[in-house]
Design a protein around this motif. Sequence first.
Motif, PDB file in Angstrom:
ATOM      1  N   UNK A 254      76.936 -61.526 -59.172  1.00 27.25           N
ATOM      2  CA  UNK A 254      77.070 -61.119 -60.444  1.00 27.25           C
ATOM      3  C   UNK A 254      77.268 -59.371 -60.527  1.00 27.25           C
ATOM      4  N   UNK A 255      78.241 -59.081 -61.363  1.00 21.06           N
ATOM      5  CA  UNK A 255      78.551 -57.342 -61.282  1.00 21.06           C
ATOM      6  C   UNK A 255      77.230 -56.876 -62.093  1.00 21.06           C
ATOM      7  N   UNK A 256      76.803 -57.694 -62.945  1.00 23.32           N
ATOM      8  CA  UNK A 256      75.463 -57.195 -63.725  1.00 23.32           C
ATOM      9  C   UNK A 256      74.214 -57.685 -63.073  1.00 23.32           C
ATOM     10  N   UNK A 257      73.438 -56.882 -62.633  1.00 20.28           N
ATOM     11  CA  UNK A 257      72.306 -57.209 -62.053  1.00 20.28           C
ATOM     12  C   UNK A 257      71.225 -56.966 -63.289  1.00 20.28           C
ATOM     13  N   UNK A 258      70.738 -58.013 -63.669  1.00 17.00           N
ATOM     14  CA  UNK A 258      69.395 -58.254 -64.631  1.00 17.00           C
ATOM     15  C   UNK A 258      68.225 -57.745 -63.899  1.00 17.00           C
ATOM     16  N   UNK A 259      67.503 -56.831 -64.914  1.00 19.65           N
ATOM     17  CA  UNK A 259      66.046 -56.702 -64.551  1.00 19.65           C
ATOM     18  C   UNK A 259      65.246 -57.883 -64.422  1.00 19.65           C
ATOM     19  N   UNK A 260      64.610 -58.068 -63.361  1.00 17.29           N
ATOM     20  CA  UNK A 260      63.851 -59.569 -63.153  1.00 17.29           C
ATOM     21  C   UNK A 260      62.334 -59.223 -63.676  1.00 17.29           C
ATOM     22  N   UNK A 261      62.106 -60.404 -64.612  1.00 14.10           N
ATOM     23  CA  UNK A 261      60.763 -60.402 -65.088  1.00 14.10           C
ATOM     24  C   UNK A 261      59.582 -60.511 -64.195  1.00 14.10           C
ATOM     25  N   UNK A 262      58.282 -60.084 -64.221  1.00 16.06           N
ATOM     26  CA  UNK A 262      57.376 -60.440 -63.324  1.00 16.06           C
ATOM     27  C   UNK A 262      56.786 -61.872 -63.488  1.00 16.06           C
ATOM     28  N   UNK A 263      57.412 -62.832 -63.011  1.00 11.82           N
ATOM     29  CA  UNK A 263      57.127 -64.271 -63.366  1.00 11.82           C
ATOM     30  C   UNK A 263      55.724 -64.829 -63.415  1.00 11.82           C
ATOM     31  N   UNK A 264      55.066 -64.115 -62.569  1.00  7.72           N
ATOM     32  CA  UNK A 264      53.621 -64.284 -62.181  1.00  7.72           C
ATOM     33  C   UNK A 264      52.916 -63.957 -63.539  1.00  7.72           C
ATOM     34  N   UNK A 265      53.179 -62.912 -64.094  1.00  5.43           N
ATOM     35  CA  UNK A 265      52.597 -62.609 -65.315  1.00  5.43           C
ATOM     36  C   UNK A 265      53.116 -63.332 -66.461  1.00  5.43           C
ATOM     37  N   UNK A 266      54.356 -63.472 -66.371  1.00  8.43           N
ATOM     38  CA  UNK A 266      54.765 -64.833 -67.629  1.00  8.43           C
ATOM     39  C   UNK A 266      54.114 -65.847 -67.645  1.00  8.43           C
ATOM     40  N   UNK A 267      53.739 -66.382 -66.305  1.00 12.22           N
ATOM     41  CA  UNK A 267      53.063 -67.797 -65.974  1.00 12.22           C
ATOM     42  C   UNK A 267      51.668 -67.618 -66.596  1.00 12.22           C
ATOM     43  N   UNK A 268      51.303 -66.492 -66.182  1.00 12.17           N
ATOM     44  CA  UNK A 268      49.611 -66.071 -66.494  1.00 12.17           C
ATOM     45  C   UNK A 268      49.519 -65.826 -68.304  1.00 12.17           C
ATOM     46  N   UNK A 269      50.545 -65.405 -68.851  1.00 14.65           N
ATOM     47  CA  UNK A 269      50.424 -65.309 -70.444  1.00 14.65           C
ATOM     48  C   UNK A 269      50.655 -66.541 -70.938  1.00 14.65           C
ATOM     49  N   UNK A 270      51.250 -67.517 -70.565  1.00 15.04           N
ATOM     50  CA  UNK A 270      51.548 -68.687 -71.050  1.00 15.04           C
ATOM     51  C   UNK A 270      50.206 -69.495 -71.293  1.00 15.04           C
TER      52      UNK A 270
END
Length: 518
Positions: free
Chosen positions: A75-91
Amino acid sequence: MANNRLSMRKILEVLRLFFELGRSKREIARVIGASPTTVSDYLSRIKLAGLSYPLPPEMDEQALDRLLFPPSEPSAVQRPEPDWAQVHDGLRRKGVTLDLLWQEYKSEQPEGYQYSAFCGHYRRWRQRLTLSMRQTHTPGERLFLDYAGQTVSVTDQHSGEIREAQIFVAVLGASNYTFLEATWSQQLPDWIGSHVRAMNFYGGTTELWVPDNLRSGVTKASRYEPDINPTYQDLASHYEVGVLPARARKPKDKAKVENGVLVVERWVLARLRHQRFFSINELNRVLRDLLTDLNARPFKKLPGCRASAFAEMDQPALRPLPEKAYEYAEWKLARVGIDYHVDVGGHYYSVPCQFARQQVDVRTTATTVEVFHRGTRLASHVHCTFKGRHTTIDAHMPPAHRAVAGVTAETLRSQATAIGPRTEVLIERLLHQRRHPQQAFRSCLGVLRLGQEFGTARLEAACVRALKHNAVSWKSVHSILKHGLDQQVQAADQRVLDLPEHENVRGAAYYQTSLHLH
Protein backbone atom coordinates in the motif's frame (compact mmCIF):
# COMPACT_ATOMS: atom_id res chain seq x y z
CA MET A 1 -10.02 -15.29 -2.33
CA ALA A 2 -6.47 -16.15 -1.30
CA ASN A 3 -7.78 -17.80 1.88
CA ASN A 4 -10.12 -20.05 -0.20
CA ARG A 5 -7.76 -21.18 -2.95
CA LEU A 6 -8.61 -24.36 -4.78
CA SER A 7 -6.02 -27.09 -4.99
CA MET A 8 -3.90 -27.19 -8.15
CA ARG A 9 -5.62 -30.43 -9.08
CA LYS A 10 -8.98 -28.66 -9.16
CA ILE A 11 -7.55 -25.67 -11.05
CA LEU A 12 -6.21 -27.98 -13.76
CA GLU A 13 -9.61 -29.68 -13.86
CA VAL A 14 -11.25 -26.26 -14.43
CA LEU A 15 -8.94 -25.67 -17.40
CA ARG A 16 -9.59 -29.10 -18.88
CA LEU A 17 -13.38 -28.91 -18.54
CA PHE A 18 -13.59 -25.37 -19.95
CA PHE A 19 -11.05 -25.42 -22.78
CA GLU A 20 -11.02 -29.07 -23.76
CA LEU A 21 -14.63 -30.15 -23.14
CA GLY A 22 -16.34 -26.77 -23.50
CA ARG A 23 -18.46 -27.12 -20.35
CA SER A 24 -20.28 -24.12 -18.86
CA LYS A 25 -19.07 -22.41 -15.72
CA ARG A 26 -22.12 -23.63 -13.79
CA GLU A 27 -21.47 -27.24 -14.83
CA ILE A 28 -17.79 -26.95 -13.91
CA ALA A 29 -18.77 -25.53 -10.50
CA ARG A 30 -20.96 -28.59 -9.78
CA VAL A 31 -18.17 -30.97 -10.81
CA ILE A 32 -15.42 -29.45 -8.64
CA GLY A 33 -17.72 -28.52 -5.71
CA ALA A 34 -17.23 -24.74 -5.91
CA SER A 35 -19.39 -21.76 -6.80
CA PRO A 36 -19.72 -20.42 -10.37
CA THR A 37 -18.19 -17.16 -9.12
CA THR A 38 -15.06 -19.02 -8.05
CA VAL A 39 -14.81 -20.70 -11.47
CA SER A 40 -15.18 -17.32 -13.18
CA ASP A 41 -12.48 -15.84 -10.97
CA TYR A 42 -10.00 -18.56 -11.88
CA LEU A 43 -10.71 -18.25 -15.59
CA SER A 44 -10.20 -14.49 -15.33
CA ARG A 45 -6.87 -14.99 -13.59
CA ILE A 46 -5.78 -17.41 -16.31
CA LYS A 47 -6.71 -14.84 -18.98
CA LEU A 48 -4.85 -12.03 -17.14
CA ALA A 49 -1.79 -14.25 -16.83
CA GLY A 50 -1.83 -14.83 -20.63
CA LEU A 51 -2.03 -18.59 -20.28
CA SER A 52 -3.56 -21.00 -22.77
CA TYR A 53 -4.56 -24.63 -22.59
CA PRO A 54 -2.83 -27.02 -22.55
CA LEU A 55 -0.23 -25.45 -20.28
CA PRO A 56 3.42 -25.48 -21.30
CA PRO A 57 5.10 -28.78 -20.22
CA GLU A 58 7.79 -26.94 -18.24
CA MET A 59 5.26 -25.15 -16.01
CA ASP A 60 4.99 -26.77 -12.55
CA GLU A 61 2.41 -26.10 -9.84
CA GLN A 62 4.52 -23.49 -8.02
CA ALA A 63 5.05 -21.47 -11.21
CA LEU A 64 1.33 -21.62 -11.99
CA ASP A 65 0.50 -20.49 -8.45
CA ARG A 66 2.81 -17.46 -8.77
CA LEU A 67 1.18 -16.46 -12.06
CA LEU A 68 -2.39 -16.82 -10.80
CA PHE A 69 -1.75 -15.26 -7.41
CA PRO A 70 0.99 -12.64 -7.73
CA PRO A 71 2.02 -10.90 -4.50
CA SER A 72 -0.02 -7.79 -3.85
CA GLU A 73 1.60 -4.43 -4.22
CA PRO A 74 2.41 -2.75 -0.90
CA SER A 75 0.00 0.00 0.00
CA ALA A 76 1.20 3.43 -0.88
CA VAL A 77 -0.08 4.70 2.49
CA GLN A 78 1.48 3.10 5.58
CA ARG A 79 -1.01 3.25 8.44
CA PRO A 80 0.36 3.61 11.98
CA GLU A 81 0.02 0.23 13.67
CA PRO A 82 -1.73 0.12 17.08
CA ASP A 83 -0.21 -1.79 19.99
CA TRP A 84 -2.49 -4.80 19.66
CA ALA A 85 -1.39 -6.25 23.02
CA GLN A 86 -2.59 -3.08 24.73
CA VAL A 87 -5.83 -3.19 22.73
CA HIS A 88 -6.41 -6.78 23.86
CA ASP A 89 -5.56 -5.89 27.45
CA GLY A 90 -7.93 -2.94 27.32
CA LEU A 91 -10.83 -5.12 26.17
CA ARG A 92 -10.57 -7.14 29.40
CA ARG A 93 -11.68 -4.12 31.39
CA LYS A 94 -15.32 -3.65 32.25
CA GLY A 95 -17.25 -1.49 29.77
CA VAL A 96 -14.38 -1.14 27.26
CA THR A 97 -15.26 -1.89 23.62
CA LEU A 98 -13.36 -2.03 20.32
CA ASP A 99 -15.20 1.08 19.18
CA LEU A 100 -13.96 3.04 22.20
CA LEU A 101 -10.38 1.83 21.71
CA TRP A 102 -10.55 2.70 17.99
CA GLN A 103 -11.76 6.23 18.76
CA GLU A 104 -8.86 6.72 21.19
CA TYR A 105 -6.46 5.36 18.55
CA LYS A 106 -7.82 7.69 15.86
CA SER A 107 -7.60 10.70 18.15
CA GLU A 108 -3.86 10.03 18.50
CA GLN A 109 -3.34 8.76 14.93
CA PRO A 110 -5.66 10.62 12.51
CA GLU A 111 -4.07 8.77 9.57
CA GLY A 112 -4.70 5.42 11.21
CA TYR A 113 -7.00 2.58 10.22
CA GLN A 114 -10.70 3.10 9.79
CA TYR A 115 -12.92 1.17 12.17
CA SER A 116 -13.54 -1.88 9.97
CA ALA A 117 -9.84 -2.27 9.15
CA PHE A 118 -8.96 -1.73 12.82
CA CYS A 119 -11.29 -4.56 13.85
CA GLY A 120 -10.06 -6.86 11.07
CA HIS A 121 -6.38 -6.37 11.97
CA TYR A 122 -7.14 -6.97 15.66
CA ARG A 123 -9.02 -10.19 14.92
CA ARG A 124 -6.10 -11.51 12.85
CA TRP A 125 -3.63 -10.58 15.59
CA ARG A 126 -5.88 -12.23 18.21
CA GLN A 127 -5.99 -15.49 16.24
CA ARG A 128 -2.27 -15.91 16.89
CA LEU A 129 -2.89 -16.11 20.64
CA THR A 130 -3.70 -19.35 22.45
CA LEU A 131 -7.37 -20.14 23.07
CA SER A 132 -7.19 -19.22 26.76
CA MET A 133 -5.51 -15.87 25.99
CA ARG A 134 -8.07 -15.06 23.30
CA GLN A 135 -10.94 -15.33 25.77
CA THR A 136 -11.90 -12.02 27.30
CA HIS A 137 -13.09 -12.13 30.92
CA THR A 138 -14.35 -9.33 33.11
CA PRO A 139 -12.01 -8.75 36.10
CA GLY A 140 -13.24 -10.33 39.30
CA GLU A 141 -15.94 -12.31 37.52
CA ARG A 142 -14.74 -15.93 37.19
CA LEU A 143 -12.41 -18.36 38.92
CA PHE A 144 -11.68 -21.61 37.09
CA LEU A 145 -10.94 -24.74 39.15
CA ASP A 146 -9.65 -28.23 38.39
CA TYR A 147 -7.03 -30.85 39.25
CA ALA A 148 -3.88 -31.48 37.23
CA GLY A 149 -3.76 -34.84 35.52
CA GLN A 150 -0.23 -35.32 36.83
CA THR A 151 0.38 -36.33 40.46
CA VAL A 152 3.47 -36.08 42.69
CA SER A 153 4.84 -39.03 44.66
CA VAL A 154 5.30 -38.61 48.42
CA THR A 155 7.24 -41.25 50.37
CA ASP A 156 6.50 -42.08 54.01
CA GLN A 157 9.92 -41.90 55.63
CA HIS A 158 8.97 -44.48 58.27
CA SER A 159 7.18 -47.17 56.26
CA GLY A 160 8.55 -46.38 52.81
CA GLU A 161 4.99 -46.35 51.40
CA ILE A 162 4.58 -44.14 48.34
CA ARG A 163 1.37 -42.15 47.93
CA GLU A 164 0.34 -39.94 45.03
CA ALA A 165 -0.59 -36.36 45.92
CA GLN A 166 -3.21 -34.59 43.81
CA ILE A 167 -2.52 -31.06 42.52
CA PHE A 168 -5.40 -28.57 42.82
CA VAL A 169 -5.24 -25.63 40.38
CA ALA A 170 -7.26 -22.37 40.38
CA VAL A 171 -6.93 -19.67 37.70
CA LEU A 172 -8.53 -16.21 37.65
CA GLY A 173 -10.23 -15.39 34.36
CA ALA A 174 -8.94 -11.89 33.61
CA SER A 175 -5.36 -12.01 34.92
CA ASN A 176 -4.56 -15.75 34.80
CA TYR A 177 -3.25 -15.38 38.36
CA THR A 178 -2.79 -18.95 39.54
CA PHE A 179 -3.09 -20.85 42.83
CA LEU A 180 -2.04 -24.44 43.36
CA GLU A 181 -1.55 -26.86 46.24
CA ALA A 182 -1.12 -30.58 46.90
CA THR A 183 -3.73 -32.66 48.71
CA TRP A 184 -4.04 -36.38 49.34
CA SER A 185 -7.23 -36.83 47.33
CA GLN A 186 -9.89 -35.21 45.20
CA GLN A 187 -12.57 -36.15 47.71
CA LEU A 188 -14.99 -33.65 49.19
CA PRO A 189 -13.02 -32.57 52.31
CA ASP A 190 -9.87 -31.87 50.26
CA TRP A 191 -11.85 -30.21 47.45
CA ILE A 192 -13.59 -27.88 49.91
CA GLY A 193 -10.40 -27.19 51.87
CA SER A 194 -8.52 -26.23 48.69
CA HIS A 195 -11.26 -23.71 47.83
CA VAL A 196 -11.00 -22.08 51.25
CA ARG A 197 -7.21 -21.80 50.99
CA ALA A 198 -7.51 -20.44 47.44
CA MET A 199 -9.90 -17.70 48.62
CA ASN A 200 -7.43 -16.76 51.36
CA PHE A 201 -4.59 -16.73 48.80
CA TYR A 202 -6.47 -14.32 46.52
CA GLY A 203 -7.75 -12.26 49.42
CA GLY A 204 -11.26 -12.11 48.00
CA THR A 205 -13.87 -13.93 45.93
CA THR A 206 -15.10 -13.75 42.36
CA GLU A 207 -18.73 -13.66 41.26
CA LEU A 208 -18.62 -17.17 39.78
CA TRP A 209 -16.73 -20.43 40.21
CA VAL A 210 -16.30 -22.57 37.11
CA PRO A 211 -15.34 -26.11 38.18
CA ASP A 212 -15.04 -29.13 35.94
CA ASN A 213 -17.70 -31.81 36.47
CA LEU A 214 -15.79 -33.39 39.34
CA ARG A 215 -17.98 -35.62 41.53
CA SER A 216 -17.04 -33.64 44.65
CA GLY A 217 -18.44 -30.49 43.05
CA VAL A 218 -21.20 -31.69 40.71
CA THR A 219 -23.28 -34.71 41.68
CA LYS A 220 -25.05 -34.85 38.30
CA ALA A 221 -23.64 -33.24 35.16
CA SER A 222 -26.14 -31.52 32.88
CA ARG A 223 -25.84 -28.94 30.15
CA TYR A 224 -28.76 -26.92 31.49
CA GLU A 225 -29.35 -27.81 35.17
CA PRO A 226 -26.37 -29.56 36.78
CA ASP A 227 -26.90 -30.78 40.34
CA ILE A 228 -24.36 -29.15 42.66
CA ASN A 229 -23.07 -31.18 45.58
CA PRO A 230 -24.95 -29.87 48.69
CA THR A 231 -21.73 -29.34 50.64
CA TYR A 232 -20.17 -27.49 47.71
CA GLN A 233 -23.32 -25.37 47.39
CA ASP A 234 -23.10 -24.62 51.12
CA LEU A 235 -19.53 -23.39 50.60
CA ALA A 236 -20.58 -21.22 47.65
CA SER A 237 -23.44 -19.74 49.69
CA HIS A 238 -21.02 -18.87 52.48
CA TYR A 239 -18.85 -16.92 50.02
CA GLU A 240 -21.94 -15.63 48.11
CA VAL A 241 -20.58 -17.09 44.88
CA GLY A 242 -22.47 -18.69 41.99
CA VAL A 243 -21.33 -22.10 40.70
CA LEU A 244 -21.32 -22.49 36.92
CA PRO A 245 -19.89 -25.93 36.05
CA ALA A 246 -18.18 -26.30 32.69
CA ARG A 247 -20.32 -28.18 30.20
CA ALA A 248 -19.26 -31.72 29.41
CA ARG A 249 -17.18 -32.00 26.22
CA LYS A 250 -17.01 -28.20 25.89
CA PRO A 251 -13.27 -27.39 26.24
CA LYS A 252 -13.80 -23.68 25.58
CA ASP A 253 -15.75 -23.45 28.86
CA LYS A 254 -12.62 -24.32 30.83
CA ALA A 255 -9.82 -23.24 28.50
CA LYS A 256 -8.42 -20.98 31.22
CA VAL A 257 -7.89 -23.73 33.76
CA GLU A 258 -6.82 -26.29 31.16
CA ASN A 259 -4.15 -23.90 29.98
CA GLY A 260 -3.31 -23.16 33.62
CA VAL A 261 -2.97 -26.89 34.33
CA LEU A 262 -0.72 -27.25 31.27
CA VAL A 263 1.47 -24.36 32.45
CA VAL A 264 1.63 -25.81 35.97
CA GLU A 265 2.65 -29.22 34.64
CA ARG A 266 5.36 -27.76 32.39
CA TRP A 267 6.73 -24.98 34.60
CA VAL A 268 6.18 -26.37 38.07
CA LEU A 269 5.65 -30.13 38.22
CA ALA A 270 8.25 -30.90 35.55
CA ARG A 271 10.88 -29.28 37.77
CA LEU A 272 10.04 -31.70 40.58
CA ARG A 273 10.69 -34.88 38.61
CA HIS A 274 14.11 -35.47 40.22
CA GLN A 275 13.08 -34.53 43.77
CA ARG A 276 11.80 -36.81 46.52
CA PHE A 277 9.30 -35.64 49.10
CA PHE A 278 8.67 -37.20 52.50
CA SER A 279 5.58 -35.23 53.56
CA ILE A 280 2.83 -33.31 51.85
CA ASN A 281 3.77 -30.21 53.86
CA GLU A 282 7.29 -30.37 52.41
CA LEU A 283 5.82 -30.68 48.91
CA ASN A 284 3.53 -27.68 49.43
CA ARG A 285 6.43 -25.53 50.66
CA VAL A 286 8.29 -26.19 47.41
CA LEU A 287 5.13 -25.62 45.37
CA ARG A 288 4.59 -22.21 46.99
CA ASP A 289 8.08 -21.04 45.94
CA LEU A 290 7.59 -22.28 42.37
CA LEU A 291 4.13 -20.70 42.26
CA THR A 292 5.61 -17.31 43.10
CA ASP A 293 8.03 -17.68 40.18
CA LEU A 294 5.22 -18.80 37.86
CA ASN A 295 3.03 -15.79 38.65
CA ALA A 296 5.99 -13.44 38.15
CA ARG A 297 7.04 -14.95 34.78
CA PRO A 298 6.43 -12.40 31.96
CA PHE A 299 3.76 -13.13 29.37
CA LYS A 300 5.12 -13.92 25.91
CA LYS A 301 2.63 -11.96 23.82
CA LEU A 302 1.00 -9.65 26.35
CA PRO A 303 2.51 -6.97 28.58
CA GLY A 304 3.29 -7.75 32.23
CA CYS A 305 2.89 -11.02 34.13
CA ARG A 306 0.17 -12.82 36.09
CA ALA A 307 1.05 -11.01 39.32
CA SER A 308 0.99 -7.53 37.75
CA ALA A 309 -2.22 -8.29 35.84
CA PHE A 310 -3.80 -9.51 39.08
CA ALA A 311 -2.82 -6.36 40.96
CA GLU A 312 -4.11 -4.17 38.13
CA MET A 313 -7.32 -5.97 37.14
CA ASP A 314 -8.63 -8.81 39.29
CA GLN A 315 -7.58 -7.77 42.78
CA PRO A 316 -9.48 -4.44 42.83
CA ALA A 317 -12.60 -6.18 41.49
CA LEU A 318 -12.71 -9.10 43.96
CA ARG A 319 -15.39 -9.19 46.63
CA PRO A 320 -14.20 -9.10 50.25
CA LEU A 321 -14.02 -12.36 52.17
CA PRO A 322 -16.80 -13.07 54.71
CA GLU A 323 -16.04 -11.93 58.26
CA LYS A 324 -16.73 -15.41 59.62
CA ALA A 325 -14.46 -18.22 58.47
CA TYR A 326 -16.10 -21.13 56.68
CA GLU A 327 -16.76 -24.19 58.83
CA TYR A 328 -16.65 -27.44 56.88
CA ALA A 329 -20.07 -29.10 56.79
CA GLU A 330 -21.25 -32.24 55.09
CA TRP A 331 -24.81 -32.66 53.91
CA LYS A 332 -26.71 -35.90 53.52
CA LEU A 333 -30.23 -37.08 52.89
CA ALA A 334 -31.68 -39.16 55.71
CA ARG A 335 -34.99 -40.60 56.78
CA VAL A 336 -36.31 -40.09 60.31
CA GLY A 337 -36.90 -43.39 62.10
CA ILE A 338 -40.15 -44.50 63.67
CA ASP A 339 -38.65 -43.43 67.00
CA TYR A 340 -38.29 -39.83 65.65
CA HIS A 341 -34.49 -40.04 65.65
CA VAL A 342 -32.05 -39.63 62.73
CA ASP A 343 -28.99 -41.83 62.34
CA VAL A 344 -25.86 -39.69 61.78
CA GLY A 345 -22.66 -41.69 61.89
CA GLY A 346 -24.15 -44.31 64.22
CA HIS A 347 -25.43 -41.76 66.76
CA TYR A 348 -29.14 -40.92 66.94
CA TYR A 349 -30.49 -37.35 67.12
CA SER A 350 -34.10 -36.44 67.81
CA VAL A 351 -36.44 -34.32 65.72
CA PRO A 352 -40.05 -33.37 66.55
CA CYS A 353 -42.00 -36.62 66.70
CA GLN A 354 -44.50 -35.54 64.03
CA PHE A 355 -41.68 -35.83 61.45
CA ALA A 356 -41.16 -39.56 62.02
CA ARG A 357 -40.54 -41.42 58.72
CA GLN A 358 -39.99 -38.11 56.85
CA GLN A 359 -37.02 -37.51 54.56
CA VAL A 360 -34.77 -34.73 55.84
CA ASP A 361 -31.47 -32.97 55.07
CA VAL A 362 -28.75 -33.28 57.69
CA ARG A 363 -25.90 -30.78 57.96
CA THR A 364 -22.97 -32.01 60.04
CA THR A 365 -19.96 -29.97 61.20
CA ALA A 366 -17.25 -30.77 63.70
CA THR A 367 -19.40 -29.28 66.48
CA THR A 368 -23.05 -29.40 65.45
CA VAL A 369 -25.67 -31.55 63.73
CA GLU A 370 -28.61 -29.72 62.13
CA VAL A 371 -31.69 -31.35 60.64
CA PHE A 372 -33.77 -29.58 57.96
CA HIS A 373 -37.09 -30.43 56.36
CA ARG A 374 -37.82 -28.58 53.11
CA GLY A 375 -35.44 -25.80 54.11
CA THR A 376 -36.82 -25.38 57.64
CA ARG A 377 -34.53 -26.33 60.50
CA LEU A 378 -36.16 -28.90 62.76
CA ALA A 379 -33.40 -29.47 65.27
CA SER A 380 -29.86 -28.53 66.21
CA HIS A 381 -27.69 -30.79 68.40
CA VAL A 382 -24.15 -30.86 69.70
CA HIS A 383 -22.21 -33.31 67.53
CA CYS A 384 -21.56 -36.54 69.44
CA THR A 385 -19.29 -39.34 68.17
CA PHE A 386 -20.49 -42.09 70.53
CA LYS A 387 -22.09 -44.75 68.37
CA GLY A 388 -25.27 -46.44 69.48
CA ARG A 389 -26.21 -43.58 71.81
CA HIS A 390 -29.13 -41.15 71.55
CA THR A 391 -29.40 -37.39 71.91
CA THR A 392 -32.99 -36.42 72.68
CA ILE A 393 -34.68 -33.07 73.30
CA ASP A 394 -37.73 -33.18 75.60
CA ALA A 395 -39.83 -31.02 73.29
CA HIS A 396 -39.40 -33.55 70.49
CA MET A 397 -40.92 -36.40 72.50
CA PRO A 398 -44.57 -37.49 72.25
CA PRO A 399 -46.60 -37.00 75.46
CA ALA A 400 -46.43 -40.69 76.38
CA HIS A 401 -42.63 -40.61 76.33
CA ARG A 402 -42.45 -37.38 78.29
CA ALA A 403 -44.36 -39.09 81.08
CA VAL A 404 -41.35 -41.28 81.76
CA ALA A 405 -38.73 -38.66 81.02
CA GLY A 406 -37.69 -38.38 84.68
CA VAL A 407 -37.05 -42.11 85.05
CA THR A 408 -33.45 -43.35 85.13
CA ALA A 409 -31.99 -46.80 84.70
CA GLU A 410 -30.63 -46.66 88.24
CA THR A 411 -34.14 -46.03 89.60
CA LEU A 412 -35.51 -49.00 87.68
CA ARG A 413 -32.67 -51.21 88.83
CA SER A 414 -33.21 -50.26 92.48
CA GLN A 415 -36.92 -51.05 92.30
CA ALA A 416 -36.15 -54.42 90.67
CA THR A 417 -33.56 -55.29 93.34
CA ALA A 418 -36.14 -54.64 96.04
CA ILE A 419 -38.43 -57.25 94.43
CA GLY A 420 -35.79 -59.94 93.91
CA PRO A 421 -32.61 -60.98 92.06
CA ARG A 422 -34.46 -62.59 89.16
CA THR A 423 -36.51 -59.45 88.56
CA GLU A 424 -33.27 -57.44 88.63
CA VAL A 425 -31.71 -59.70 85.96
CA LEU A 426 -34.76 -59.42 83.73
CA ILE A 427 -34.84 -55.62 84.03
CA GLU A 428 -31.11 -55.50 83.23
CA ARG A 429 -31.66 -57.56 80.10
CA LEU A 430 -34.54 -55.36 79.01
CA LEU A 431 -32.28 -52.32 79.29
CA HIS A 432 -29.66 -54.01 77.11
CA GLN A 433 -31.81 -55.37 74.35
CA ARG A 434 -33.71 -52.23 73.39
CA ARG A 435 -32.34 -49.90 70.73
CA HIS A 436 -33.84 -46.79 72.25
CA PRO A 437 -33.80 -45.91 75.97
CA GLN A 438 -37.36 -44.58 76.12
CA GLN A 439 -38.73 -47.85 74.84
CA ALA A 440 -36.67 -49.84 77.35
CA PHE A 441 -37.79 -47.64 80.25
CA ARG A 442 -41.46 -48.07 79.38
CA SER A 443 -41.08 -51.87 79.21
CA CYS A 444 -39.25 -51.91 82.54
CA LEU A 445 -41.95 -49.78 84.19
CA GLY A 446 -44.59 -52.14 82.82
CA VAL A 447 -42.84 -55.19 84.34
CA LEU A 448 -42.39 -53.53 87.74
CA ARG A 449 -46.04 -52.48 87.85
CA LEU A 450 -47.05 -56.15 87.45
CA GLY A 451 -45.77 -56.56 91.03
CA GLN A 452 -48.49 -54.21 92.20
CA GLU A 453 -51.13 -56.19 90.31
CA PHE A 454 -50.01 -59.77 91.04
CA GLY A 455 -47.69 -59.34 94.04
CA THR A 456 -43.93 -59.21 94.18
CA ALA A 457 -43.50 -62.93 94.99
CA ARG A 458 -45.40 -64.01 91.88
CA LEU A 459 -43.52 -61.44 89.78
CA GLU A 460 -40.20 -62.86 90.99
CA ALA A 461 -41.34 -66.38 90.06
CA ALA A 462 -42.60 -65.19 86.67
CA CYS A 463 -39.22 -63.64 85.98
CA VAL A 464 -37.53 -66.99 86.69
CA ARG A 465 -39.71 -68.69 84.07
CA ALA A 466 -39.26 -65.87 81.55
CA LEU A 467 -35.46 -65.97 81.90
CA LYS A 468 -35.41 -69.75 81.60
CA HIS A 469 -37.24 -69.61 78.27
CA ASN A 470 -35.47 -66.42 77.12
CA ALA A 471 -38.83 -64.63 76.93
CA VAL A 472 -37.57 -61.27 78.14
CA SER A 473 -40.42 -58.82 77.56
CA TRP A 474 -43.31 -57.23 79.41
CA LYS A 475 -45.76 -59.19 77.27
CA SER A 476 -44.17 -62.54 78.19
CA VAL A 477 -44.05 -61.81 81.92
CA HIS A 478 -47.64 -60.57 81.86
CA SER A 479 -48.77 -63.73 80.02
CA ILE A 480 -47.00 -65.96 82.57
CA LEU A 481 -48.74 -64.22 85.44
CA LYS A 482 -52.11 -64.09 83.70
CA HIS A 483 -52.13 -67.85 83.06
CA GLY A 484 -50.60 -68.79 86.44
CA LEU A 485 -47.52 -70.34 84.89
CA ASP A 486 -45.36 -68.69 87.54
CA GLN A 487 -46.85 -71.03 90.15
CA GLN A 488 -45.49 -74.08 88.30
CA VAL A 489 -41.88 -73.09 88.83
CA GLN A 490 -39.96 -75.90 90.56
CA ALA A 491 -37.74 -75.41 93.52
CA ALA A 492 -34.76 -76.36 91.43
CA ASP A 493 -35.36 -73.29 89.35
CA GLN A 494 -35.31 -71.00 92.40
CA ARG A 495 -31.73 -69.88 91.98
CA VAL A 496 -30.09 -66.58 91.36
CA LEU A 497 -29.35 -66.13 87.73
CA ASP A 498 -26.15 -64.28 87.04
CA LEU A 499 -26.18 -61.86 84.15
CA PRO A 500 -23.85 -63.29 81.51
CA GLU A 501 -21.11 -61.13 80.07
CA HIS A 502 -21.72 -60.06 76.50
CA GLU A 503 -19.96 -57.61 74.18
CA ASN A 504 -23.20 -55.68 73.70
CA VAL A 505 -23.86 -55.21 77.43
CA ARG A 506 -23.20 -51.58 78.26
CA GLY A 507 -22.76 -51.91 82.01
CA ALA A 508 -24.21 -49.96 84.90
CA ALA A 509 -22.19 -46.81 84.27
CA TYR A 510 -24.02 -46.20 81.03
CA TYR A 511 -27.38 -45.95 82.76
CA GLN A 512 -26.26 -43.58 85.51
CA THR A 513 -27.45 -40.67 83.43
CA SER A 514 -31.06 -39.87 82.79
CA LEU A 515 -32.99 -40.28 79.62
CA HIS A 516 -31.59 -37.01 78.30
CA LEU A 517 -28.18 -38.20 77.14
CA HIS A 518 -25.62 -35.65 76.14
